[in-house]
Design a protein around this motif. Structure first.
Motif, PDB file in Angstrom:
ATOM      1  N   PRO A 119       0.636  -1.085  -0.170  1.00  0.00           N
ATOM      2  CA  PRO A 119      -0.066   0.321  -0.330  1.00  0.00           C
ATOM      3  C   PRO A 119       0.967   0.862   0.206  1.00  0.00           C
ATOM      4  N   LEU A 120       2.203   1.209   0.898  1.00  0.00           N
ATOM      5  CA  LEU A 120       2.853   2.594   0.681  1.00  0.00           C
ATOM      6  C   LEU A 120       3.706   2.925  -0.498  1.00  0.00           C
ATOM      7  N   TRP A 121       3.919   1.681  -1.294  1.00  0.00           N
ATOM      8  CA  TRP A 121       3.924   2.161  -2.969  1.00  0.00           C
ATOM      9  C   TRP A 121       3.389   1.958  -3.969  1.00  0.00           C
ATOM     10  N   LEU A 122       2.058   1.765  -3.296  1.00  0.00           N
ATOM     11  CA  LEU A 122       0.265   2.227  -4.468  1.00  0.00           C
ATOM     12  C   LEU A 122       0.447   3.722  -3.554  1.00  0.00           C
ATOM     13  N   GLY A 123       0.983   3.981  -2.790  1.00  0.00           N
ATOM     14  CA  GLY A 123       0.030   5.521  -2.120  1.00  0.00           C
ATOM     15  C   GLY A 123       1.343   6.427  -3.290  1.00  0.00           C
ATOM     16  N   ALA A 124       2.686   6.032  -3.304  1.00  0.00           N
ATOM     17  CA  ALA A 124       3.807   6.578  -3.525  1.00  0.00           C
ATOM     18  C   ALA A 124       3.424   6.557  -5.176  1.00  0.00           C
ATOM     19  N   GLU A 125       3.568   5.707  -6.251  1.00  0.00           N
ATOM     20  CA  GLU A 125       3.016   5.846  -7.193  1.00  0.00           C
ATOM     21  C   GLU A 125       1.806   6.431  -7.525  1.00  0.00           C
ATOM     22  N   ILE A 126       1.227   6.640  -6.632  1.00  0.00           N
ATOM     23  CA  ILE A 126      -0.364   8.192  -6.931  1.00  0.00           C
ATOM     24  C   ILE A 126      -0.282   9.146  -6.800  1.00  0.00           C
TER      25      ILE A 126
ATOM     26  N   SER B  24      -4.720  18.296  -7.445  1.00  0.00           N
ATOM     27  CA  SER B  24      -3.310  17.037  -7.463  1.00  0.00           C
ATOM     28  C   SER B  24      -2.349  17.549  -6.551  1.00  0.00           C
ATOM     29  N   GLN B  25      -2.100  18.901  -6.044  1.00  0.00           N
ATOM     30  CA  GLN B  25      -1.791  19.193  -4.749  1.00  0.00           C
ATOM     31  C   GLN B  25      -2.192  18.474  -3.632  1.00  0.00           C
ATOM     32  N   VAL B  26      -3.357  19.042  -3.723  1.00  0.00           N
ATOM     33  CA  VAL B  26      -4.382  18.444  -2.028  1.00  0.00           C
ATOM     34  C   VAL B  26      -3.981  16.745  -2.147  1.00  0.00           C
ATOM     35  N   VAL B  27      -4.067  16.271  -2.895  1.00  0.00           N
ATOM     36  CA  VAL B  27      -3.778  14.399  -3.466  1.00  0.00           C
ATOM     37  C   VAL B  27      -2.472  14.654  -2.859  1.00  0.00           C
TER      38      VAL B  27
ATOM     39  N   SER C 280      -0.730  16.367  -1.050  1.00  0.00           N
ATOM     40  CA  SER C 280      -0.367  15.932   0.702  1.00  0.00           C
ATOM     41  C   SER C 280      -1.225  15.278   1.706  1.00  0.00           C
ATOM     42  N   ILE C 281      -2.492  14.836   1.419  1.00  0.00           N
ATOM     43  CA  ILE C 281      -3.103  13.681   1.988  1.00  0.00           C
ATOM     44  C   ILE C 281      -1.984  12.500   1.483  1.00  0.00           C
ATOM     45  N   GLN C 282      -1.295  12.535   0.491  1.00  0.00           N
ATOM     46  CA  GLN C 282      -0.506  11.028   0.610  1.00  0.00           C
ATOM     47  C   GLN C 282       0.384  11.484   1.419  1.00  0.00           C
ATOM     48  N   LEU C 283       1.116  12.491   1.674  1.00  0.00           N
ATOM     49  CA  LEU C 283       2.341  12.753   2.445  1.00  0.00           C
ATOM     50  C   LEU C 283       2.557  12.106   3.865  1.00  0.00           C
ATOM     51  N   PRO C 284       1.571  11.914   4.684  1.00  0.00           N
ATOM     52  CA  PRO C 284       1.838  11.066   6.052  1.00  0.00           C
ATOM     53  C   PRO C 284       2.067  10.218   5.812  1.00  0.00           C
ATOM     54  N   PHE C 285       2.522   9.292   4.923  1.00  0.00           N
ATOM     55  CA  PHE C 285       2.467   7.566   4.575  1.00  0.00           C
ATOM     56  C   PHE C 285       4.203   8.032   4.187  1.00  0.00           C
ATOM     57  N   ALA C 286       3.974   8.339   3.417  1.00  0.00           N
ATOM     58  CA  ALA C 286       5.912   9.177   3.818  1.00  0.00           C
ATOM     59  C   ALA C 286       6.622   9.811   4.527  1.00  0.00           C
ATOM     60  N   VAL C 287       5.634  10.104   4.750  1.00  0.00           N
ATOM     61  CA  VAL C 287       6.495  10.984   6.351  1.00  0.00           C
ATOM     62  C   VAL C 287       7.286  10.791   7.448  1.00  0.00           C
ATOM     63  N   ILE C 288       5.643   9.864   8.236  1.00  0.00           N
ATOM     64  CA  ILE C 288       6.261   8.369   9.091  1.00  0.00           C
ATOM     65  C   ILE C 288       6.809   7.470   8.563  1.00  0.00           C
ATOM     66  N   PRO C 289       6.859   6.616   7.348  1.00  0.00           N
ATOM     67  CA  PRO C 289       8.268   5.786   7.385  1.00  0.00           C
ATOM     68  C   PRO C 289       9.248   6.228   7.753  1.00  0.00           C
ATOM     69  N   LEU C 290       9.823   7.466   7.164  1.00  0.00           N
ATOM     70  CA  LEU C 290      11.067   8.622   7.004  1.00  0.00           C
ATOM     71  C   LEU C 290      10.837   8.518   8.726  1.00  0.00           C
ATOM     72  N   MET C 291      10.184   9.397   9.286  1.00  0.00           N
ATOM     73  CA  MET C 291      11.003   9.118  10.834  1.00  0.00           C
ATOM     74  C   MET C 291      11.327   8.403  11.645  1.00  0.00           C
ATOM     75  N   LEU C 292      10.167   7.033  11.478  1.00  0.00           N
ATOM     76  CA  LEU C 292      10.527   5.815  12.012  1.00  0.00           C
ATOM     77  C   LEU C 292      11.980   5.220  11.162  1.00  0.00           C
ATOM     78  N   PHE C 293      12.528   6.067  10.907  1.00  0.00           N
ATOM     79  CA  PHE C 293      13.692   5.245  10.006  1.00  0.00           C
ATOM     80  C   PHE C 293      14.923   6.193  10.692  1.00  0.00           C
ATOM     81  N   ALA C 294      14.831   7.278  10.450  1.00  0.00           N
ATOM     82  CA  ALA C 294      15.546   8.720  11.733  1.00  0.00           C
ATOM     83  C   ALA C 294      16.022   8.309  13.038  1.00  0.00           C
ATOM     84  N   GLN C 295      14.849   7.819  13.297  1.00  0.00           N
ATOM     85  CA  GLN C 295      15.306   7.771  14.779  1.00  0.00           C
ATOM     86  C   GLN C 295      15.539   6.179  15.489  1.00  0.00           C
TER      87      GLN C 295
END
Length: 445
Positions: A116-123, A385-388, A390-405
C-alpha cells in the motif's frame, strides 16, 4: 524482527543500489578546504528543490495570491521550513544506510504495509506528473501556440533527455537543473520589480493568520501549497540521489557526507522558497491589488499580466519560467518514479524502457484529462493534484521519521533529538491539517 542493517557493508545482490547508473559516480575529495568539499556534494539538493517549484506550486500560489493577497506567504514559509528539515533527514538515512526510502520500507515492513505504501507513492508521483505535464503543455501553448494536447504528448521527450544526461554523467544532469533554477529566479526577479509590491504587507504576510485554519477556502489552498511544497516523491528521490557521491564508508566519512548533503539541500530549498514566494507575491501585487481575486488559471494570469503591468516582458518571462519549471520538474519526477518502482518492487527494466514506462504512467492520465477538460479545467485539476499530494504525505513522512530514529540501523548516525522532535511535530501538523480538510469536505456546507 528484522535484523539491523550493516551500514558499512556494500550492497548485497538482493538489494541492488538505488539509481545504479549513477550510484557513487561523483568523486568526493579526501583533502581540500570546506568549499571544495561542499562543491563536490552540491547537486542532489537542486534536483530535489526543483520539485518544490513545479507548475503545481504555480497553481496554488496563483490561486492563493489572487484571492487572499499576501496572507498565505506564511504557509509557503512554514512548508519550506518543514521541507528543509525533512530533506535533511532524507540525506541522513540515505547516507547512513546506503538504502533509499523505498528500499527501507520494503526491507522493514511486511508486504501488507509495504505494497500500500508503494501504491500511495505511485499515486503521488502520478499527481505530481499530472501537474508538471499540464503546466509544461500550458507554457508551450502560451509561448508557441502549440495545442495543449500535443504539448502534453511532447513532454515524453524528457525521458530521452534524462537518458542522454545520465550517460554524460550525474554532474551534467545537476548542472542543467541548476541552470534552470537560476534562470527561473532571474525571471521572477524582473517580474517582482515590475509588479512593485508593498513590502510592508509582504513581510506581514509571513506572520501566520488565524483565517488560514478557520476559512475553509484558505485551508484548502493552504493544503495545496503544503502538498506542492513538501512533496512525497522528493523524500524518496533525495534518499537515492544523495548516494551518487562516493564518500568514505567509515563513520567519519558518513558524518561528513551528511553534513555537506544537508547544507546542499538547505541552500537549494531556501532558493526554492524565494521562487515560490515570488510567484505568490507577483499574484498578490498584480491581481489581488487590482481586484482580480479569482485568477487561478495559469493562462489567465499570463494574459492579464501584460495589460496590468504595462509590459509584454512580464508575461513572456512568466511563460518562460513556467516552461523551465515544468521541464525540470518532470525530469526529477521521472527519476523518483524509477526509485519507487525499483525500491519497492525490485522490478528492473532496461533504462530506455524504464524511463518510458514511468513517463507513460503519467502521460496517459494527463492526455485523458486534457482531452476531456481542455484548458478550462486545468487550474482546478492542478490545485486538486497538490491536495492529493498533501493527503499522501503522511504515508511518506511517518516511515521517514521511523527510520531516522532507528538507532539499531543508524547507530552513531541516528538523527539528533531536536530533529526528531521537530520532525514528529511536522508529521503531527500534516496529519491534523489533513483530518481537518477531510472533515470540511465531508461535513462542510
Amino acid at each position: 524482527m528484522t535484523p539491523p542493517l550493516d551500514i558499512g557493508a556494500p550492497q548485497s545482490p538482493s538489494a541492488p543500489p538505488s539509481l545504479p547508473e549513477v550510484h557513487r559516480s561523483v568523486r568526493v575529495p579526501n583533502a581540500g578546504g570546506f568549499l571544495r568539499k561542499l562543491f563536490a556534494f552540491m547537486g542532489p539538493g537542486y534536483l530535489v528543490a526543483v520539485g518544490y517549484m513545479d507548475p503545481g506550486n504555480w497553481a496554488t500560489s496563483l490561486a492563493g495570491g489572487s484571492a487572499f493577497g499576501y496572507t498565505l506567504l506564511a504557509v509557503a514559509l512554514t512548508s519550506s521550513l518543514m521541507a528543509i528539515l525533512l530533506q535533511a533527514l532524507c540525506a541522513r538515512i540515505g547516507v547512513a544506510t546506503g538504502r533509499d526510502l523505498a528500499q527501507l520500507c520494503r526491507e522493514r515492513f511486511p508486504k501488507a504495509v509495504a505494497y500500500p505504501l508503494w501504491l500511495g507513492a505511485e499515486i503521488a508521483i502520478c499527481a505530481t506528473d499530472l501537474a508538471e505535464l499540464i503546466g509544461t503543455a500550458i507554457a508551450l501553448e502560451l509561448l508557441f501556440g502549440i495545442p495543449l494536447l500535443y504539448g502534453v504528448i511532447l513532454t515524453a521527450l524528457d525521458a530521452f533527455l534524462i537518458l542522454w544526461l545520465q550517460n554524460k554523467g550525474m554532474r551534467w544532469l545537476e548542472a542543467l537543473i541548476f541552470g534552470f533554477i537560476v534562470l527561473i529566479f532571474g525571471c521572477f526577479a524582473v517580474q517582482i520589480a515590475l509588479s512593485n509590491p508593498v513590502w510592508a504587507e509582504v513581510l506581514n504576510g509571513y506572520i501566520p493568520a488565524v483565517s488560514i485554519v478557520t476559512n475553509e477556502t484558505q485551508l484548502y489552498i493552504a493544503m495545496g501549497i503544503l502538498g506542492a511544497t513538501v512533496m512525497p516523491h522528493n523524500l524518496y528521490l533525495h534518499t537515492a540521489v544523495v548516494q551518487s557521491r562516493a564518500w568514505n564508508l567509515d563513520t567519519a566519512g558518513k558524518k561528513e557526507a551528511i553534513r555537506f548533503a544537508t547544507i546542499d539541500s538547505s541552500i537549494a530549498l531556501t532558493l526554492a522558497l524565494f521562487i515560490n514566494s515570488a510567484i505568490l507575491i507577483t499574484a498578490a501585487s498584480t491581481f489581488h491589488a487590482s481586484g482580480n481575486t479569482e485568477v487561478a488559471e495559469i493562462g489567465d494570469a499570463y494574459r492579464l499580466m501584460a495589460p496590468l503591468l504595462g509590459s509584454e516582458l512580464a508575461a513572456t518571462l512568466f511563460g518562460v519560467a513556467l516552461l523551465l519549471c515544468g521541464i525540470a520538474a518532470t525530469v526529477t519526477a521521472t527519476l523518483a518514479g524509477q526509485v519507487v518502482m525499483e525500491g519497492f518492487l525490485r522490478f528492473r527494466l532496461p533504462p530506455v524502457v524504464r524511463r518510458l514506462v514511468t513517463r507513460l504512467i503519467a502521460i496517459i492520465p494527463a492526455v485523458i484529462v486534457t482531452w476531456i477538460y481542455g484548458a478550462s479545467g486545468t487550474a482546478k485539476l492542478l490545485v486538486l493534484s497538490q491536495v492529493v499530494l498533501s493527503i499522501q504525505l503522511p504515508f511518506a513522512v511517518i516511515p521517514l521519521m521511523l527510520f531516522a530514529q532507528d538507532r539499531a540501523r543508524l547507530g552513531a548516525l541516528v538523527a539528533p533529538a531536536w530533529q526528531l522532535v521537530l520532525g514528529w511535530g511536522c508529521a503531527a501538523v500534516i496529519v491534523a491539517l489533513n483530518l481537518k480538510l477531510l472533515f470540511d469536505v465531508a461535513f462542510g456546507d
